[in-house]
Design an enzyme around this catalytic site. Sequence first.
Site, PDB file in Angstrom:
ATOM      1  N   LYS A 173       0.834  -1.201   0.000  1.00  0.00           N
ATOM      2  CA  LYS A 173       0.000   0.000   0.000  1.00  0.00           C
ATOM      3  C   LYS A 173       0.867   1.248   0.000  1.00  0.00           C
ATOM      4  O   LYS A 173       1.894   1.305   0.654  1.00  0.00           O
ATOM      5  CB  LYS A 173      -0.916  -0.005   1.225  1.00  0.00           C
ATOM      6  CG  LYS A 173      -2.027  -1.050   1.153  1.00  0.00           C
ATOM      7  CD  LYS A 173      -2.973  -0.918   2.325  1.00  0.00           C
ATOM      8  CE  LYS A 173      -4.142  -1.905   2.202  1.00  0.00           C
ATOM      9  NZ  LYS A 173      -5.073  -1.801   3.340  1.00  0.00           N
ATOM     10  N   HIS A 271       2.869  -3.639   7.653  1.00  0.00           N
ATOM     11  CA  HIS A 271       2.037  -2.743   8.459  1.00  0.00           C
ATOM     12  C   HIS A 271       2.794  -1.509   8.938  1.00  0.00           C
ATOM     13  O   HIS A 271       2.198  -0.619   9.500  1.00  0.00           O
ATOM     14  CB  HIS A 271       1.476  -3.495   9.671  1.00  0.00           C
ATOM     15  CG  HIS A 271       0.359  -4.422   9.326  1.00  0.00           C
ATOM     16  ND1 HIS A 271      -0.127  -5.364  10.192  1.00  0.00           N
ATOM     17  CD2 HIS A 271      -0.369  -4.560   8.185  1.00  0.00           C
ATOM     18  CE1 HIS A 271      -1.103  -6.039   9.616  1.00  0.00           C
ATOM     19  NE2 HIS A 271      -1.267  -5.582   8.399  1.00  0.00           N
TER      20      HIS A 271
END
Length: 299
Positions: A173, A271
């Site tokens: 991402k 993350h």
Amino acid sequence: MEWQSFKKGFKSFLKLEKSLSENSVQAYVRDVEKLVQFLEMKTTPVSLLKAKPQDLRDFIKWITELGMLATTQARIISGIKAFYKYLILEDLLEADPSALLETPKTRRKLPEVLSVHEINLLLDGLDLSKPENTRNKAMLEILYGSGLRVSELVNLKLSDLYLDLEFLKIKGKGNKERLVPVGSSALKYLDIYLENIRKHLDIKKGHEDFIFLNKRGTKLSRVMIFMIIKDLAKAVGISKTISPHTFRHSFATHLIEGGADLRAIQEMLGHESITTTEIYTHLDRDFLKQTITQFHPRS
């Protein structure tokens, strides 16, 4: 009429990628239609593609004033967010106006996780005499063996492989890159696929670097991965609602249950905001590889 052109694709997205029942799909569609009606009622009508965050906040304020319960509001907001996610995934929209919508607090449902036995049932349930199943085996081994997102899997390229180091370079991402160890079982079936199946495909121009291809020699779609997993789960008798993300969640859960270092798991899942250069100072590659080797069920 704009909404009508999106409706069919949105329904397919909800069924395949969100794993919603027919009743839930219809509820989500009705919720988006409420938003369409609200936008059309504005003094200056606004289309779905041109709606701004303030337009959506005005809509939520409107349904709140109608007296809708928090659970109903949460479902409506979930439906709107899903719709705009669908538009972005289909490259119909660049910025998500629903990104900052706040959902009323309700009890969250934990994502499904598969047991090691169920994972093995799936991974061992493929008939490898079929070329596509050799590819599928390699894909699922990597999904579970490295904890990738489905978008990361379909976009994985030959130039991302560092097989001598047993690592994959993943663009996650926000286009942030990370290095992820790949286990021995995944390496084995990836090599079989590359050498025995992929080399014999007539690969279309522009798809030469993508690893996982369909029979036509083009990159697999995210939807295809969902369908492969759903069909396989049905074939081996697993009734849980599973998706590619189930493999990612199971990857993390099984490592945690085995006693793996939480920092290493967070890094492998992407993350944290890291780049390929930062990975060497944050956690070294040997530590990440040791985590997979020591704690992953299929290493």
